[in-house]
Structure formats: structure tokens, C-alpha cells
Design an enzyme around this catalytic site. Sequence first.
Site, mmCIF file in Angstrom:
data_model
loop_
_atom_site.group_PDB
_atom_site.id
_atom_site.type_symbol
_atom_site.label_atom_id
_atom_site.label_comp_id
_atom_site.label_asym_id
_atom_site.label_seq_id
_atom_site.Cartn_x
_atom_site.Cartn_y
_atom_site.Cartn_z
ATOM 1 N N CYS A 149 0.846 -1.207 0.000
ATOM 2 C CA CYS A 149 0.000 0.000 0.000
ATOM 3 C C CYS A 149 0.878 1.253 0.000
ATOM 4 O O CYS A 149 1.687 1.458 0.917
ATOM 5 C CB CYS A 149 -0.902 -0.008 1.225
ATOM 6 N N CYS A 170 0.602 3.368 3.150
ATOM 7 C CA CYS A 170 1.376 2.835 4.266
ATOM 8 C C CYS A 170 2.852 3.186 4.077
ATOM 9 O O CYS A 170 3.536 3.576 5.024
ATOM 10 C CB CYS A 170 1.201 1.314 4.358
#
Length: 465
Positions: free
Chosen positions: A385, A388
Amino acid sequence: MALAFSSSPAIHGSLSSSHEQSKVGSQFGSFQHLDRPHILSASLNVSRRRSAAVKPLNAAEPKRNKSIVPSAATIVAPEVGDKVEEEDYEKLAKELENASPLEIMDKALAKFGNDIAIAFSGAEDVALIEYARLTGRPFRVFSLDTGRLNPETYKFFDTVERHYGIHIEYMFPDAVEVQALVRSKGLFSFYEDGHQECCRVRKVRPLRRALKGLRAWITGQRKDQSPGTRSEVPVVQVDPAFEGLDGGLGSLVKWNPVANVDGKDIWNFLRAMNVPVNLLHSQGYVSIGCEPCTRPVLPGQHEREGRWWWEDAKAKECGLHKGNLKQDTLNGNGNGAVHANGSTTVADIFDTKNIVSLSRPGIENLLKLDDRREPWLVVLYAPWCQFCQAMEGSYVELAEKLAGSGVKVAKFRADGDQKTFAQKELQLGSFPTILFFPKNSTRPIKYPTENRDVDSLMAFVNALR
């Protein structure tokens, strides 16, 4: 993004006007490209004629000619010339890999002439128009009006037209399709069932009609815009998703002149050239789309996190550039090789001695405890991600500051087989999700905002410990 056809003053006479001739002179009169001095005089001569169907944005709406086929692609399609000779675009992409955006833009315009157009979204991709101007060649611009853009974006379109002496002619979604969608699902259905259906009606299909009138198009895609979906964008390619003027897959070429340029360098270029920009950028917006689906990004967030923020990172594309998505991204896992369980082989993140890596039994035990020795801060994440990844630095720094303070900092990988559990038991909505486990409470407290800088995270911890 918005889509509309526009032309520079040097383009075919049907897209020019005597009304704009004074602007043409002021914008281009002092600009002399050394190896093409004849272009300006020729362009000014043809600019005296213009179709009545094309008008400035602030002009009164003329009566429609009912004999005109109601297809924007039909109206704006360029004259069909000889078919462009075939070329190995993979080889060309490698040859241009280290070329400047200006060189790539010049190559594209020289090769396709009036059969190519710049896709302009109303954001920092105005740099494409500036690069096109600097080549000294005629160019066209198009943009999609979804009907739901910010007022600032509409004003920006007008500013760009005046600055460059061009006219943007918008592509609109089909009114019947929009009506059917809104009547059946309401104005904001995308908050409930995802944005893809709305984007398909308001953006993808109008784009498809527009591209059917071209042999090539130019986009502002950059590799750093969305590491999970755009990291392999080449500077030129045969478009894998859309068809061009000649029909069939392979009939359209897609140019991405700024694919290898960092966002900060785009902005340095815009400032250096004194190019107008969308006022939304000064309000914290980076990636700009439709008003209901775009918001400013906060400190520590990736630029694409301002788009469709209620969805997972894997969904941060509207479909206009679906052909550039890697297969593992289409399967919903971002970067890396996809396993049957939905996990990936990408390198892990938040990897530091100050952050505890929790297993499934470990976080289950943490959930069960109602009298913990110390409070815990846990991030639920997926290493693929990009959001993230964007907050990794802040979280690692926070862990260093909290070392020895009595607060444990941890991470739990919540994608793949763990995602259903995390959604049910750990309040996972999208990645990343941050939880605080107090000493004397079984239920974790979810970090309520997306402001992921160190100071904001520290304030959250200090308020609860």
C-alpha cells in the site's frame, strides 16, 4: 480528470478564430523556434477562420444545429490524413527513456501532427501545455467535464485558455446515462459501492469517444504519482486499453512525457516558467479530480490519498489509465507477486527494532487482555500500500521517540488472509489503520484522522496514555 478538445492558435483553421488572433500575437509573437521559423506565420494565416461551433467559455450559448451528430468525437475529430507508418514503440520508449519531457513532447507532436492531443485534467499537468508551447509546434488539448468539478478548476480552464490563446472544447458524459445512474442510485452512490461505476459513466466513456477521433494522446502520468499502480509507466506505448481513429486495439499511441519526472521537479518547472496553476493547489490539493471525491492531503500522506479516501489504496484509479495497471494491482494487491491467499512478496515496511511485529495470535491476545502492563500503538498495514509506505518515516520516528516511554509500538500485517479478521475485530476500514490499546480497556481506540505526521500521532498517544 476533465477531458476536452482544444487547439493551439497554430492548429487547423476550423479550431481558430480572428477573435483570438490578438492573443495569439501576444503569446507567440516573440517566440521564434530556431529550426521552424515558418510555423508562426503559417499558423496566423489559418487562424482567421473558425467554426461557429467553437466558442469561448464565457460566450453566450448559440442555437444548436440539429443536423450535427450529437457526438463530441464527431465534431472534434481531426481530418484524416495518411495512416502513420508503423513503429516499434517499445524500442522507441527505451530510446527516449532518458530524454527530457520537451524532447519527448516534440517527438510526439512532430510524428502525429493534428492527430494527437494533450489530455488536460486541470491540475499540474498544465506543464504539458507549456512543454507543447515551447516546441513551437501546433498542438491540441482536450479535457473531460464530468459535471462535478470544483469551481476553481473551471476558472483554471478559463485562465489556461487566455494564457495560451487556445480554446478548450469539453467532452461531456452521456446525459441519459448520468440521469439513469442518479435516479437509480442517487448523487453520492460512490460513497457506498465504490467510485468505478460513476467514473465509467462520467469519465471513461467520454474519453473513449474522444480518443476515437485521434491516433495518439498525451498524458501527465508520472511514476511517482501512485507507486502501486503507475510505477511502470513508459514514456510512450501502444495504448493497451483504448482504440484510436483507425479502430481496433493497437490503433492508438499513448505518450507520457513526464513519466520519469518527480512531482517536485514539475513544480520547479511551473514556477520557473511562470505558468498559471489551479488555486486548489494552494489549499493543500495535489491530485485533483471531481469535487465530491477529492480533498486536500495531510502531512505524511501520499498525494493520491486525497482521492477516494474511503476506499483501499488498490482502488485509487478512475479507469482512464487502466491499461497501465499491473496485473497484480488489478487483482487487488498492489505491487509484488500475487499468491493464492492475496498476499504479496514485496519487502516489508516499518522494519525497525523499536516496532514489534505482531502475529495473528499475538494481536488476538492483545485484544483479550483487559489489564495490560503498558499501552500499545498498533498500525494495521499492507506493505504494498503506497499510503502505508508514505507514512513509514513518520511511524518509525514516532517509535524512536516512544522508546523507553512505557508505550509499545507495533505493527500487524492485515492484508491477505488476515483482512477479514481485521475488518471484523480491529475496525479496519482502509490501509493504514492505527489503533491505541489502553492499559485498562479491552477495546482499542481507532486513530480518528488521516493526519499522520509525527506530532499529530504523538498528540493522539499522549491524550490517551
